[in-house]
Design a protein around this motif. Structure first.
Motif, PDB file in Angstrom:
ATOM      1  N   ILE A 105       0.923  -1.255   0.039  1.00 33.10           N
ATOM      2  CA  ILE A 105       0.068   0.108  -0.035  1.00 33.10           C
ATOM      3  C   ILE A 105       0.774   1.135   0.126  1.00 33.10           C
ATOM      4  O   ILE A 105       1.896   1.347   0.859  1.00 33.10           O
ATOM      5  CB  ILE A 105      -0.732   0.104   1.178  1.00 33.10           C
ATOM      6  N   THR A 106       0.872   2.145  -0.939  1.00 25.40           N
ATOM      7  CA  THR A 106       1.524   3.238  -0.915  1.00 25.40           C
ATOM      8  C   THR A 106       0.877   4.752  -0.981  1.00 25.40           C
ATOM      9  O   THR A 106      -0.022   4.649  -1.587  1.00 25.40           O
ATOM     10  CB  THR A 106       2.622   3.219  -1.972  1.00 25.40           C
ATOM     11  N   LEU A 123      -0.295  -3.802  -5.920  1.00 29.11           N
ATOM     12  CA  LEU A 123       0.010  -2.480  -5.260  1.00 29.11           C
ATOM     13  C   LEU A 123      -1.780  -1.900  -5.193  1.00 29.11           C
ATOM     14  O   LEU A 123      -2.633  -2.043  -5.800  1.00 29.11           O
ATOM     15  CB  LEU A 123       0.555  -1.557  -6.378  1.00 29.11           C
ATOM     16  N   VAL A 124      -1.463  -1.157  -4.114  1.00 27.50           N
ATOM     17  CA  VAL A 124      -2.789  -0.072  -3.584  1.00 27.50           C
ATOM     18  C   VAL A 124      -1.978   1.108  -3.556  1.00 27.50           C
ATOM     19  O   VAL A 124      -1.321   1.745  -2.659  1.00 27.50           O
ATOM     20  CB  VAL A 124      -3.379  -0.548  -2.346  1.00 27.50           C
ATOM     21  N   PRO A 178     -10.071   7.286  -3.881  1.00 26.75           N
ATOM     22  CA  PRO A 178     -10.623   5.952  -4.355  1.00 26.75           C
ATOM     23  C   PRO A 178     -11.277   5.125  -3.481  1.00 26.75           C
ATOM     24  O   PRO A 178     -10.507   4.512  -2.786  1.00 26.75           O
ATOM     25  CB  PRO A 178      -9.488   5.412  -5.370  1.00 26.75           C
ATOM     26  N   GLU A 179     -12.547   4.934  -3.676  1.00 26.72           N
ATOM     27  CA  GLU A 179     -13.197   3.874  -2.526  1.00 26.72           C
ATOM     28  C   GLU A 179     -12.699   2.644  -2.898  1.00 26.72           C
ATOM     29  O   GLU A 179     -12.486   1.796  -1.901  1.00 26.72           O
ATOM     30  CB  GLU A 179     -14.789   3.845  -2.692  1.00 26.72           C
ATOM     31  N   THR A 183     -11.077   0.557   0.414  1.00 29.05           N
ATOM     32  CA  THR A 183     -11.614  -0.587   0.883  1.00 29.05           C
ATOM     33  C   THR A 183     -10.424  -1.796   0.737  1.00 29.05           C
ATOM     34  O   THR A 183     -10.264  -2.684   1.679  1.00 29.05           O
ATOM     35  CB  THR A 183     -12.844  -1.071   0.126  1.00 29.05           C
ATOM     36  N   ARG A 184      -9.854  -1.851  -0.255  1.00 31.18           N
ATOM     37  CA  ARG A 184      -8.887  -3.071  -0.465  1.00 31.18           C
ATOM     38  C   ARG A 184      -7.608  -2.845   0.655  1.00 31.18           C
ATOM     39  O   ARG A 184      -7.254  -3.894   1.179  1.00 31.18           O
ATOM     40  CB  ARG A 184      -8.273  -2.926  -1.912  1.00 31.18           C
ATOM     41  N   ALA A 185      -7.207  -1.753   0.702  1.00 32.55           N
ATOM     42  CA  ALA A 185      -6.092  -1.540   1.762  1.00 32.55           C
ATOM     43  C   ALA A 185      -6.732  -1.847   3.085  1.00 32.55           C
ATOM     44  O   ALA A 185      -5.971  -2.393   4.133  1.00 32.55           O
ATOM     45  CB  ALA A 185      -5.832  -0.008   1.743  1.00 32.55           C
TER      46      ALA A 185
END
Length: 251
Positions: A105-106, A123-124, A178-179, A183-185
């Motif tokens: 996550i960045t 990547l997020v 970005p939702e 959410t993924r993070a």
């Protein structure tokens, strides 16, 4: 909380934590990229201390604001292209490709994680990516070099497919995060057993809440940052040493 500044001790401490990890998550901020030569845009002397912020609504409403924003983007991309991924980027890429970490996550927009070998699904990018542009209407990707002629001629670029406004694919001031990415993070953070922070001051929300979420879910927390953060007291290990130096023999 153990605080380590000696590079050799930090390296061995980090090696031990990684050896125990089965599903880690990396979290990176500007500090990992400053070691590659990219200025921290928010620090004194950085772009955001030298130029006024351009709000998203202003970008939408004003051609002059769009051109001003595009001029900054080309200044930024010149800095980014001179940089190379360092050993911190390399170690995270190795951990993800080897299956020990689920993703990175960045908060960074420089594309150095991709250049270190990660692909988009690994990547997020919470704040987007400044190495290309996207259409605000149809989301079609456009390459920055293809748009520079229009900017140099005094026109804000528009999408070749639908005519919509183009903007660097970053989250601007006043623009919604970005939702899907948030959410993924959160999901990745909630299911990890090690949350490894590299080069973030943990001040920018909502991203800065992720380490706390990881701790509450039972994960170990390692913070690698030159300066103290407000979550250091919660960390299992704090490393205050150059990221690339600590990571170079772990790749």
């Amino acid at each position: 909380m153990a605080v380590v500044s000696d590079i050799n001790i930090a390296r061995e401490e980090l090696r031990a934590r990684l050896a125990e990890c089965r599903r880690g998550v990396g979290f990176t901020g500007a500090g990992i990229s400053t070691e590659s030569g990219i200025p921290d845009f928010r620090s004194p002397g950085g772009i955001w201390s030298r130029f006024r912020p351009i709000e998203y609504d202003e970008f939408l409403a004003s051609e002059d604001a769009r051109l001003e924003d595009w001029d900054r983007r080309y200044k930024m991309i010149a800095e980014i292209r001179r940089a190379e991924p360092n050993a911190g980027h390399g170690l995270l890429a190795k951990l993800v490709r080897g299956g020990r970490f689920s993703c990175v996550i960045t908060q960074n927009i420089d594309g150095l994680h991709q250049r270190s070998g990660l692909i988009d699904r690994q990547l997020v990018e919470l704040h987007g990516n400044g190495t290309y542009a996207s259409c605000l209407s149809c989301q079609k990707r456009h390459e920055l070099d293809d748009l520079k002629v229009e900017v140099d001629e005094g026109r804000a670029p528009r999408c070749k497919a639908c005519g919509g406004l183009l903007k660097a694919a970053v989250v601007s001031f006043g623009q919604a995060m970005p939702e899907i990415g948030l959410t993924r993070a959160a999901e990745e953070t909630d299911s990890c057993d090690l949350f490894l922070v590299m080069g973030s001051s943990l001040q920018v929300q909502p991203a800065a809440s992720l380490p706390l979420m990881a701790k509450r879910a039972g994960a170990s927390l390692v913070i690698m940052n030159r300066e103290e953060t407000h979550l250091d007291d919660l960390a299992d290990l704090v490393i205050r040493a150059p990221i690339a130096k600590v990571c170079e023999s772990l790749i």
